[in-house]
Design a protein around this motif. Structure first.
Motif, PDB file in Angstrom:
ATOM      1  N   MET B  50      38.662  29.944  41.576  1.00 40.57           N
ATOM      2  CA  MET B  50      37.779  31.054  41.217  1.00 40.57           C
ATOM      3  C   MET B  50      36.453  30.474  40.768  1.00 40.57           C
ATOM      4  N   THR B  52      33.128  31.068  38.147  1.00 43.04           N
ATOM      5  CA  THR B  52      32.454  31.811  37.093  1.00 43.04           C
ATOM      6  C   THR B  52      30.960  31.672  37.399  1.00 43.04           C
ATOM      7  N   LEU B 137      32.643  37.654  39.761  1.00 41.49           N
ATOM      8  CA  LEU B 137      33.369  38.892  39.469  1.00 41.49           C
ATOM      9  C   LEU B 137      34.135  38.669  38.173  1.00 41.49           C
ATOM     10  N   GLY B 138      34.193  39.671  37.337  1.00 41.12           N
ATOM     11  CA  GLY B 138      34.959  39.473  36.115  1.00 41.12           C
ATOM     12  C   GLY B 138      34.797  40.606  35.135  1.00 41.12           C
ATOM     13  N   PHE B 139      35.388  40.415  33.988  1.00 43.80           N
ATOM     14  CA  PHE B 139      35.460  41.388  32.891  1.00 43.80           C
ATOM     15  C   PHE B 139      36.453  42.486  33.239  1.00 43.80           C
ATOM     16  N   ALA B 140      36.219  43.193  34.334  1.00 51.73           N
ATOM     17  CA  ALA B 140      37.190  44.172  34.832  1.00 51.73           C
ATOM     18  C   ALA B 140      37.441  43.825  36.298  1.00 51.73           C
ATOM     19  N   PRO B 141      38.548  44.271  36.879  1.00 59.33           N
ATOM     20  CA  PRO B 141      38.863  43.864  38.243  1.00 59.33           C
ATOM     21  C   PRO B 141      37.749  44.203  39.231  1.00 59.33           C
ATOM     22  N   GLY B 142      37.319  43.209  39.962  1.00 59.08           N
ATOM     23  CA  GLY B 142      36.337  43.413  41.012  1.00 59.08           C
ATOM     24  C   GLY B 142      34.930  43.701  40.542  1.00 59.08           C
ATOM     25  N   PHE B 199      37.116  48.546  42.674  1.00 63.64           N
ATOM     26  CA  PHE B 199      38.546  48.241  42.719  1.00 63.64           C
ATOM     27  C   PHE B 199      39.333  49.502  42.989  1.00 63.64           C
ATOM     28  N   GLN B 201      43.346  49.927  43.791  1.00 60.60           N
ATOM     29  CA  GLN B 201      44.594  49.184  44.000  1.00 60.60           C
ATOM     30  C   GLN B 201      45.377  49.666  45.201  1.00 60.60           C
ATOM     31  N   PRO B 206      41.895  45.910  48.084  1.00 62.90           N
ATOM     32  CA  PRO B 206      41.741  46.503  46.750  1.00 62.90           C
ATOM     33  C   PRO B 206      40.420  46.162  46.079  1.00 62.90           C
ATOM     34  N   PHE B 207      39.884  44.993  46.399  1.00 63.22           N
ATOM     35  CA  PHE B 207      38.614  44.575  45.791  1.00 63.22           C
ATOM     36  C   PHE B 207      37.532  44.642  46.865  1.00 63.22           C
ATOM     37  N   LEU B 209      34.361  43.605  46.718  1.00 67.02           N
ATOM     38  CA  LEU B 209      33.369  42.528  46.757  1.00 67.02           C
ATOM     39  C   LEU B 209      33.979  41.149  46.555  1.00 67.02           C
ATOM     40  N   SER B 210      33.269  40.148  47.044  1.00 67.69           N
ATOM     41  CA  SER B 210      33.600  38.745  46.781  1.00 67.69           C
ATOM     42  C   SER B 210      32.345  38.064  46.248  1.00 67.69           C
TER      43      SER B 210
END
Lengths: 344, 243
Positions: B50, B52, B137-142, B199, B201, B206-207, B209-210
């Motif tokens: 992953m 950051t 991507l982070g903090f919340a999914p996607g 996001f 599910q 489900p996500f 973006l990348s």
């Protein structure tokens, strides 16, 4: 025959959990899954099934359940009061759950997270590769009264028992250095290791807050560090100086500095520590942590060999008087020499 | 601009390759390119990677794999090129996300424009034409952190928190934009509203973006926005492959 496990009453924090989801860190989703992974493995060993099976995690309080088909259950993790049609059930054991019988799991007696396993595992549809609810991400939800959970037809032996190592009452938690530990001065780190913490009531699947006497801990870089990866077990120091041990549903990244990381083998101990219980941290080397983790994994693999038939304590048998307990005994008032049929 | 990447152990779970200790565009590009390179290597002991803002996490079970061996391979890969100058990796997507700026849907546009020293029309012109990249991507999914806006947008987070902004909100601070995954209390200012969903599910993907994907937020009228639904193709966003 497969059937349904009905949730008739539910405590406030019941959820379906398994080993969680891996492979989504890059997308901002942590693994989740059972907070006490060891309890999941113990339930699997009791029922003779894969630790991938999903079970019901119960924080603090259980619920009332009824199945419409005969099955076998196992109870692990935090010890809770439990009865089957009014008869008490032993924790850390497997029990037959006949169709229509009422299983009542009450409040916690020791620890925080109890687990209810069923033979074959709760069989809901996989979502992104797992059945577990990830509550902070909004995948799945807490279980509530009226939920109907599909259970498979699976054989398992009831009346099996396991004596787990104690992990329900806090104590010494081993940690290894984090890549951010050195943001804290040696004095601060030393003080951290000699501080007696208490588990704060504020704790959930995301993190466990710790209380301490005296002032908080402060990183030298302040709060302006760049947001960086979080791993489960990281001990994060938030703005008020109090530590949080980050658990399986934490965020994937965070901007608060980490002073250390709890080793995986001690995470269940952090999860299970009830509010108010004392915890302290012992710093160990990475090599020591690897040795401990290697041993812990071997012990998990060996769990099935520790399963033993339940020897019931008469105290726990509700219908004790229904048993023929004195067959073959003689009466103290009877005349042993009297011939059969004669009364003295 | 370059620096020396560092490698650190992350407990028993892997290694962290860092290209800086503060957020910078070159460090983020380096992390993006290096993560793609590690993925392309397909090392069997790497279970996932992953990124950051400025680092790449390489997940390896250090209980069974010696850290030194992985570290050596990472150093060799680092030495192969100047990652700060690496081109952006292939396989990324450009998204066009229709956005309502201001109105009651995004009530802090004027305030944010004022702090940036722009009139609202100029603020909308800049925000709606900037081509932003997913930094991480982070903090919340996607949930994407998008950079970087022109320097005038280096505005701080507000002191108090807005109690809650809705899913799909476009918020701004420190030359970055975020699209919120779910309703969130925040110190970032709410300047636009999209029907985009980071996001879902139950979706095949489900996500949405990348890291490395790019986004443009063209302005639409409130009436047009009301016709969009969140269930429709990621909030009616169009996407195209970046060649």
């Amino acid at each position: 025959m497969s059937g349904t496990l009905h949730v008739i009453n539910a405590g406030p924090a019941l959820s379906l959990q398994d080993r969680g989801r891996t492979g989504y860190l890059a997308k901002g989703l942590t693994r989740g899954g059972a907070v006490d992974q060891l309890a999941l493995c113990e339930g699997a060993a009791l029922l003779g099934q894969s630790p991938d099976c999903a079970a019901i995690e119960m924080m603090g309080m259980g619920g009332t359940f009824e199945a419409d088909a005969d099955t076998v259950i196992a109870l692990t993790g935090a010890e809770m009061t439990a009865t089957l049609d009014g008869a008490p059930l032993i924790w850390n054991a497997s029990h037959a759950l006949p169709a229509g019988a009422k299983l009542v799991i009450g409040g916690v007696r020791s620890g925080t997270y109890g687990y209810l396993h069923v033979a074959g595992g709760v069989d809901t549809a996989l979502e992104m590769g797992a059945r577990s609810a990830h509550l902070t991400a909004g995948i799945g939800a807490v279980l509530t009264a009226g939920d109907a959970l599909p259970i498979p037809s699976a054989a398992a032996r009831s009346g099996q028992h396991l004596t787990p190592d104690d992990r329900l009452s806090g104590g010494v938690i081993r940690m290894i250095p984090s890549f951010q530990s050195e943001l804290f001065s040696p004095e601060t780190r030393a003080r951290f290791r000699t501080t007696q913490f208490r588990r704060d009531p504020r704790a959930n699947r995301q993190g466990v807050r710790l209380d301490m006497p005296g002032e908080g801990f402060v990183a030298e870089g302040g709060l302006s560090i760049v947001s960086e990866i979080i791993t489960t077990g990281d001990i994060q120091i938030t703005g008020d100086g109090a530590p949080y041990v980050l658990m399986c549903e934490s965020q994937t990244t965070g901007g608060y500095p980490r002073i250390g990381t709890v080793i995986p083998a001690d995470l269940p101990k952090v999860a299970q520590a009830p509010a108010g219980v004392e915890l302290c941290f012992e710093l160990i080397s990475l090599d020591a942590a690897i040795a401990i983790e290697t041993r812990a994994r071997a012990e998990v693999k060996a769990l099935p060999s520790r399963i033993a038939p339940l020897v019931r304590d008469p105290h726990d048998i509700a219908d004790l008087l229904g048993y023929q307990l004195v067959s073959g005994a003689v009466s103290a008032t009877a005349d042993p020499f009297a011939t059969k049929g004669e009364q003295p | 601009m370059s620096g020396t990447p560092t490698i650190a152990r992350v407990g028993l779970t892997g290694l962290l390759v860092s290209f800086g200790d503060i957020m910078s565009e070159p460090a983020n590009r380096a992390a993006l390119a290096f993560r793609a390179a590690v993925e392309a290597e397909g090392w069997p002991e790497v279970s996932e990677t992953m990124m950051t803002l400025v680092s790449v996490f390489v997940a390896v079970d250090l209980v069974t794999v010696p850290a030194e061996a992985v570290e050596e391979r990472l150093r060799a890969l680092l030495a192969e090129e100047d990652w700060f100058a690496a081109p952006l990796p292939a396989g990324r997507t450009l998204w066009h996300v229709p956005t309502v700026y201001g109105t009651d849907l995004a009530p802090q546009l004027e305030e944010a424009a004022g702090i940036a020293g722009l009139d609202p029309d100029e603020a909308i012109r800049q925000l709606s034409t900037a081509r932003m990249r997913v930094l991480t991507l982070g903090f919340a999914p996607g949930q994407p952190y998008l950079g970087e806006l022109p320097a005038v947008w280096d505005i701080p987070r507000q002191q108090g928190l807005t109690k809650s902004v809705p899913a799909g909100a476009l918020v701004v601070a420190i030359r970055q934009l975020i699209i919120f995954t779910g309703p969130t209390p925040t110190g970032w200012r709410h300047v636009g509203q999209t029907a985009f969903r980071n996001f879902n599910q139950r979706a095949k993907m489900p996500f949405a973006l990348s890291p490395g994907d790019e986004l443009i937020f063209p302005a639409i009228e409130r009436a047009a926005f009301d016709r969009l639904t969140a269930t429709e193709s990621y909030g009616a966003a169009d996407r195209e492959a970046i060649a």
